[in-house]
Enzyme design. Structure first.
Site, short mmCIF file in Angstrom:
data_model
loop_
_atom_site.label_atom_id
_atom_site.label_comp_id
_atom_site.label_asym_id
_atom_site.label_seq_id
_atom_site.Cartn_x
_atom_site.Cartn_y
_atom_site.Cartn_z
CG ASP A 1 0.77 0.00 2.41
OD1 ASP A 1 -0.31 -0.16 1.80
OD2 ASP A 1 1.67 -0.86 2.42
CG HIS B 1 -0.51 -0.68 -1.52
ND1 HIS B 1 -1.10 -1.39 -0.50
CD2 HIS B 1 -0.07 -1.59 -2.41
CE1 HIS B 1 -0.98 -2.69 -0.77
NE2 HIS B 1 -0.39 -2.84 -1.93
CD GLU C 1 -0.28 -6.47 -3.10
OE1 GLU C 1 -0.44 -7.67 -2.78
OE2 GLU C 1 0.02 -5.58 -2.28
CD1 TRP D 1 6.10 -7.92 2.58
CD2 TRP D 1 6.10 -5.68 2.55
NE1 TRP D 1 6.52 -7.51 1.34
CE2 TRP D 1 6.54 -6.16 1.29
CE3 TRP D 1 6.04 -4.31 2.77
CZ2 TRP D 1 6.89 -5.29 0.25
CZ3 TRP D 1 6.39 -3.45 1.74
CH2 TRP D 1 6.81 -3.94 0.50
CD GLU E 1 1.34 -6.33 6.19
OE1 GLU E 1 2.54 -6.59 6.40
OE2 GLU E 1 0.79 -6.52 5.09
C1 ACM Z 1 4.34 -6.63 -2.36
O1 ACM Z 1 4.66 -7.50 -1.54
N1 ACM Z 1 3.09 -6.26 -2.53
C2 ACM Z 1 5.34 -5.96 -3.17
#
Ligand code: ACM
Ligand code: ZN
Length: 579
Positions: A4, A74, A138, A286, A288
């Protein structure tokens, strides 16, 4: 998801700097991109041996690990290691903030194609899975638009923009197609996020639909396999309660257990033949904002239990009440294993409804096990000695409502709501332009239910207008003297959520002829404008009227500084207060 913008986490022997440089960032932004930094270096990666150990451990348990190398976006951590792979040549830092970097792989650079092949070759060597995920989500196109190499590639490929896609979107498909061809040549199948639809899907790709279900539906219609992981149901990094102040910091969102359980992965808009392309679902975690295993367990449990029934039960076999009745046994297992599971499911849930006939806010409460609910209306802490809520409460005036479920093993967390009455509360309201379906909740009546939202626009306190404006007429039911109209908007520019572009207030006695009492236009939001709540209170000369028409245009064309430029933006409003 092992690569990422903020770190590259897998050893690639041919590109040693990916981990030497790309796995280390000098510090990390505090909170949700607060602008302040922790000053602490952060890093780490899996060696190929370690990754193989994980694959083997999983395989012994009949689990296949599928890796994702997210490209061509990313990629800022990779660019920090090998700046020649970017459009400008850098220099780049491993990113220290969260979000989506504009710095992506240069699609006009042949060494990028070699890089993709080399990385995927080593990844296939570590991970024997049939499927390899190559991302595609993205990927901002701003660098490609300005890059001579990318533009030369567009020319060489004869790419033209059309009504459906920009040149750069087609260029992204070129990159993803390249990755797929390489994987297929080695007997593997490609997975990509739903953005890979945007310049045309790679021929054999499986699509992971994350921005809702739309991408998955479209891909299935095009006869591509689909894995549904919509952020409208299955993003388990999202909050599971509206009471976010008492939660560990999260990315946002609102996906309580009941919402997750209610997900049906076979879209009704697909024919049975097309539904065969929906091959499964996934929930995303995710991390973070999830720094520890214990926190991860808290986000996962018991939502994973709901996910299992979403995946493995036919819709006609699913029953949330039945699921809840079985949950306590499962939770005993969590306790025996020492897992840190979320306990929200034992809290009081309350439904607030503005009753325009009676002029009261009706509060109905429940718990999953019918534990007694005690409440107060004066803001004091409810206890076993407080009144029991055994029927629907009718609230007629300002109060601080608090409720708790009382059980032998202890009290639940306290549910709190401020209910504030103004001249518009619980009055009939008509939306002259439709509310956005995705964020409709209780429709226009949400705007006059006495309840305000917090900074999270997904809780049901806020409703959205999209392509349409907030255009409502409130019937005060008798000529009433008024001199102000106030409402708050919730802005989250990164999610295409913007403030209003103006406010017009008109009054009428017959709901036919209206007199303007206030009108103002506002400029488009600037890049530097903050996110969060924007309060709009308009005062005018006192006027007596029965009907109040409020028109507040949403952003119809997102400004040029934003990734969504030219598209409509969302407008979120929680409450209209007329006094
Ligand atoms: C994503 O949550 N950008 C796949
Ligand atoms: Zn380029």
């Amino acid at each position: 998801h092992i690569t990422d913008d903020q770190g590259w986490r897998i050893e690639i022997k041919k590109y040693p700097l990916l981990t030497e440089i790309g796995s280390q960032r000098k510090e990390t932004v505090i909170g949700r991109n607060s602008g302040e930094y922790d000053g602490k270096p952060y890093g780490g990666f899996y060696t190929q041996e370690q990754a193989k150990e994980i694959v083997a451990y999983a395989a012994e348990r009949y689990i296949t690990v599928i890796p994702e190398i997210d490209l061509p976006g990313h990629m800022q951590a990779a660019l920090a290691a090998y700046p020649h792979l970017g459009c400008t040549g850098g220099p780049y830092d491993v990113w220290t903030i969260w979000g989506v970097s504009d710095n992506v792989l240069c699609a006009g650079n042949d060494s990028v194609l070699t890089f993709i092949d080399d990385v995927l070759a080593e990844i296939m060597d570590i991970f024997p899975s049939e499927y390899i995920h190559i991302g595609g989500d993205e990927c901002p196109k701003v660098k490609w638009q300005a890059c001579p190499k990318c533009q030369a590639r567009i020319k060489a490929l004869g790419i033209k923009s059309d009504a459906k896609h920009s040149k750069e979107e087609y260029l992204q498909s070129f990159i993803i197609n390249h990755g797929e061809k390489f994987l297929n040549a080695h007997g593997r199948q490609m997975i990509g996020w739903d953005e890979t639809l945007e310049g045309g899907l790679a021929p054999n790709a499986t699509v992971m639909s994350w921005r809702g279900e739309g991408g998955g539906i479209e891909a299935a219609k095009q006869h591509h396999d689909v894995i549904m992981t919509p952020n409208t149901y299955l993003y388990f990094d999202y909050y599971q309660t509206k009471d976010t102040e008492n939660e560990p910091l999260g990315i946002g969102g609102y996906l309580p257990l009941e919402r997750v359980y209610g997900y049906e992965p076979m879209p009704r808009s697909l024919t049975p033949e097309e539904q065969k392309y929906i091959i499964g679902v996934q929930a995303n975690h995710w991390t973070e904002y999830i720094p520890t295993l214990s926190h991860l367990q808290y986000m996962a449990l018991p939502r994973w239990a709901a996910l299992c029934e979403v995946q493995w039960s036919s819709p006609e076999e699913k029953n949330y009440q039945d699921f809840l009745s079985r949950l306590p046994q499962l939770i005993k297992l969590y306790q025996a294993e020492g897992y840190n599971y979320a306990k929200h499911v034992f809290d009081v849930t309350a439904d607030f409804r503005a009753n325009a006939q009676t002029g009261v806010v009706e509060v109905s409460m429940k718990t999953i096990d019918n534990a007694p609910i005690h409440y107060t209306l004066d803001g004091t802490e409810p206890t076993a000695a407080s009144p029991v809520a055994d029927s629907v409460l009718a609230i007629k005036e300002n109060c601080t409502f608090r409720a708790v479920a009382v059980r032998p093993e202890g009290n639940s967390r306290i549910l709190s709501e401020e209910i504030a009455f103004s001249k518009s509360t619980c009055k009939p309201i008509v939306a002259n332009q439709p509310v956005n379906k995705q964020y409709e909740f209780k429709g226009g009546s949400t705007l006059v239910d006495g309840l305000k939202g917090n900074g999270n626009y997904k809780t049901g306190r806020w409703i959205a207008f999209y392509r349409n404006d907030m255009d409502v007429t409130i019937d005060l039911q008798e000529p009433t003297e008024i001199s102000s109209v106030a409402f708050t908007t919730c802005v989250e520019k990164g999610d295409w959520v913007f403030d209003v572009r103006g406010i017009t207030v008109e009054v009428s006695d017959d709901n036919k002829t209206f007199t303007k009492v206030f009108s103002e236009e506002y400029p488009a939001m600037k890049e530097t404008d903050r996110n969060g709540l924007y309060e709009h209170k308009q005062t005018f000369e006192p006027v007596k009227a029965r009907y109040v028409h409020i028109l507040a245009p949403s952003e119809h064309s997102i400004p040029a500084w934003h990734g969504g430029k030219g598209n409509p933006g969302f407008l979120f409003v929680d409450e209209i207060v007329i006094d």
